[in-house]
Design an enzyme around this catalytic site. Structure first.
Site, PDB file in Angstrom:
ATOM      1  N   ASP A 205      14.491  31.040  60.640  1.00 62.62           N
ATOM      2  CA  ASP A 205      13.254  31.682  61.041  1.00 62.62           C
ATOM      3  C   ASP A 205      12.687  31.023  62.285  1.00 62.62           C
ATOM      4  O   ASP A 205      12.324  31.676  63.266  1.00 62.62           O
ATOM      5  CB  ASP A 205      12.265  31.562  59.879  1.00 62.62           C
ATOM      6  CG  ASP A 205      11.172  32.583  59.985  1.00 62.62           C
ATOM      7  OD1 ASP A 205      10.252  32.529  59.160  1.00 62.62           O
ATOM      8  OD2 ASP A 205      11.233  33.419  60.899  1.00 62.62           O
ATOM      9  N   ASP A 375       8.820  36.969  54.128  1.00 67.41           N
ATOM     10  CA  ASP A 375       8.040  35.776  53.800  1.00 67.41           C
ATOM     11  C   ASP A 375       7.586  35.803  52.356  1.00 67.41           C
ATOM     12  O   ASP A 375       7.686  34.805  51.637  1.00 67.41           O
ATOM     13  CB  ASP A 375       6.818  35.684  54.709  1.00 67.41           C
ATOM     14  CG  ASP A 375       7.209  35.471  56.149  1.00 67.41           C
ATOM     15  OD1 ASP A 375       6.528  35.992  57.039  1.00 67.41           O
ATOM     16  OD2 ASP A 375       8.210  34.769  56.368  1.00 67.41           O
TER      17      ASP A 375
END
Lengths: 454, 155
Positions: A205, A375
């Protein structure tokens, strides 16, 4: 709320405005994240049977060549290898997504997203429902179940895909449901694999969003350059100020930031109001928060090419979902790759209430924080895996993740661009898990057994 | 913030957002600057929901698709257009006129479906084996799942 002062001439200083509404913004993101984590912990508590290895871990062991390790492939080399494979698959899938987006194949992206969402809700949802029914011995009959499941799956998939057609609460609930099911599926992986996966995804990420060559950054820049929405599953908090809502924003369409209302933009507003419904649906639904930084607002606010933007955005047909997985881990990796929209999208800046367009330098089309569904999933996976050990680790990891989310939001407020939401939270979560398991548990157990505390 | 009708319930998430459609009023101080926004909103989301022009088409689409064995679409229709459903027929704004029949019919359809389903499910649960005999065990879901191996995938 500072926005209450909007009707009062002489608005409050910008700092007070941001701070006053930041609390509400944070709450509106923390609330669904917490709900998702709570549901995953609930499911894990009800359904997990840690003694028997799940078929998933068996399949992983088989896929990675097993090596006769006890525990069904639950050793570190296998875990690292699996995590690495997953990250590579996600990277490849994201580049593929960028390529498709570049080639403007939004219908196929949208179709894939819809298929994924429906698959997750139907297959995974059905599995979880069956597990619950079996475990709790609920005397539901097969006819009702066969009637209710496709119905609910279809309705929730529709709610997740087309936020304009359903109440906002239902849309958000559908996204949370998809995240819960996917996260629960992930918690079925063996332990070391899960942790390795989480750390690998956090690193990915960070790299994908911040490095210039990262796939998500590429996607972001593409979308900004084109003023289009990336089709994605993104949770968007309800805007704190309803004037930032879709319809209201349309009234402002065509205004430059800081510029006065231009009489010539009225036609754009009227057209925008009619056409922009779809745009808003798209903008509200889509994307990697990455994009949003300038994309949608710039597309809407820019006086010079409002109609072209409207036309382009309409044809591109944004609402694509990225979700889903089905049985095989491989497909799952690829599918989830699409769902990895790991960014937080910042709120628009609130410029002077009276004179300027709040959305002028807006970073999000409807003025709300956007958090990618990926997320949600990985936060919940961490907490779910912590739940498999003990509730103490659950509390510790929950606090760590919320703290990480808060820190990320603060960073977002400072930098005002798309940020990866995973690294800080996952790092804190892992650290807290390890500390709790090694140090805190010992402390609590000793205190309890000596009747000192707890 | 936006003006609100007294007594309108707010859920914990919407905070200060007006929920009731008829409550969507803009502060008049902004009136002269922009075209006036519509006075009522047909959807439960208020200013964030559908504009009135699209509401009718949307209500009709959901109503018709609900006949494809998707009664939850009727439920969504009812929930989404709750203000239309709740406002009594006579004094409701003219804009609600075309939307109303679809929403009302969706409500009726969903009520019928839920009554039928709940009756059947309750009969099944309460009746148990006394009523159905050995067929109960063949119909109950966990046995069906075991027989078909449906839940084996997740262990």
């Amino acid at each position: 709320m500072a926005d209450a002062a909007a009707a009062v001439p002489g608005d409050p200083p910008a700092g007070a405005t941001v701070l006053d509404s930041l609390g509400e913004d944070i709450t509106r993101i923390v609330y669904p994240v917490s709900a998702c984590m709570f549901l995953v912990v609930l499911l894990v508590s009800l359904l997990s049977s840690p003694s028997s290895p799940s078929p998933l871990s068996a399949s992983i062991a088989a896929a990675t060549g097993g090596g006769g390790v006890s525990g069904g492939g639950d050793d570190i080399p296998t875990a690292l290898f699996t995590a690495l494979t997953f990250v590579v698959a996600v990277t490849a899938a994201t580049f593929l997504l960028a390529l498709l987006f570049y080639l403007r194949c939004t219908p196929c992206l949208r179709a894939y997203l819809g298929f994924s969402a429906l698959a997750v809700l139907l297959v995974l949802g059905g599995q979880v429902a069956l597990l619950l029914i079996s475990r709790l011995r609920l005397p539901l009959d097969a006819v009702s179940f066969a009637l209710l499941l496709p119905n609910a799956a279809g309705a929730l998939a529709l709610a997740a895909l087309a936020p304009a057609s359903v109440p906002i609460a239902l849309h958000q609930a559908a996204l949370v449901a998809i995240a819960v099911l996917t996260a629960f599926w992930f918690t079925l992986l063996p332990e070391w694999t899960t942790w390795a996966l989480l750390v690998a995804m956090a690193v990915y990420d960070l790299a994908a969003v911040l490095l210039p060559g990262g796939p998500l950054r590429v996607l972001l820049e593409l979308a900004i350059e084109r003023n289009e929405e990336i089709p994605a599953l993104v949770y968007e908090a309800r805007p704190v100020d309803p004037r930032h809502g879709r319809n209201w924003r349309l009234w402002r369409e065509g205004r430059q930031p800081g510029a006065d209302l231009d009489a010539s933009s009225t036609t754009v507003e009227v057209i925008g109001e009619v056409l922009g419904r779809n745009l808003d649906a798209n903008s509200g639904n889509s994307s990697s928060p990455q994009v949003h930084e300038a994309a949608t607002s710039a597309g809407y606010v820019n006086n010079s090419r409002p109609r072209a933007t409207l036309g382009a955005a309409l044809s591109s047909d944004p609402t694509v979902e990225q979700a889903g997985e089905v049985s095989a881990l491989r497909e799952h990796r690829v599918a989830v790759a699409e769902m990895r929209v790991p960014l937080i999208q910042p709120r628009p800046e609130r410029s002077g209430e009276e004179e300027e367009d709040e959305d002028g330098i807006g970073l999000s089309s409807s003025g709300a924080i956007k958090l990618g569904l990926g997320d949600f999933i990985f936060y919940s996976v961490l907490v779910g895996r912590a739940a498999m050990y003990d509730y103490m680790t659950v509390y510790a990891c929950y606090l760590a993740i919320i703290a990480g989310l808060g820190i990320t939001l603060l960073l977002l407020a400072f930098f005002r661009k798309a940020l990866p939401a995973l690294p800080v939270s996952i790092a804190l979560g892992v650290v807290f898990y390890v500390l709790t398991r090694t140090l805190l548990e010992e402390f609590v157990v000793q205190c309890s057994t000596n009747l000192l505390l707890f | 913030m936006e003006a609100r009708v007294a007594g309108v319930p707010e859920d914990e998430e919407s905070g200060l957002l007006p929920r009731q459609s008829a409550a969507g009023r803009r502060p008049s101080s902004r009136g002269p600057r922009f075209p006036p926004p519509p006075a009522v909103w047909a959807t439960v989301d208020g200013p964030l929901g559908l504009p009135l022009e699209e509401a009718e088409g949307h209500a009709r689409r959901f109503f018709l698709w609900g006949f494809a064995c998707l009664p939850f679409l009727w439920a969504i229709n009812c929930c989404y257009f709750w203000p239309v459903l709740r406002s009594p027929a006579a004094p409701s704004p003219a804009a609600f006129g075309p939307i109303r029949p679809y929403v009302v019919r969706s409500a009726i359809g969903f009520t019928i479906f839920s009554v039928v389903l709940i009756t059947w499910a309750t009969t099944f649960i309460v009746g148990g084996e006394r009523l159905f005999g050995p067929a109960w065990n063949d119909l109950v879901m966990y046995n069906v799942a075991d027989k078909l191996g449906l839940s084996g995938f997740m262990g």
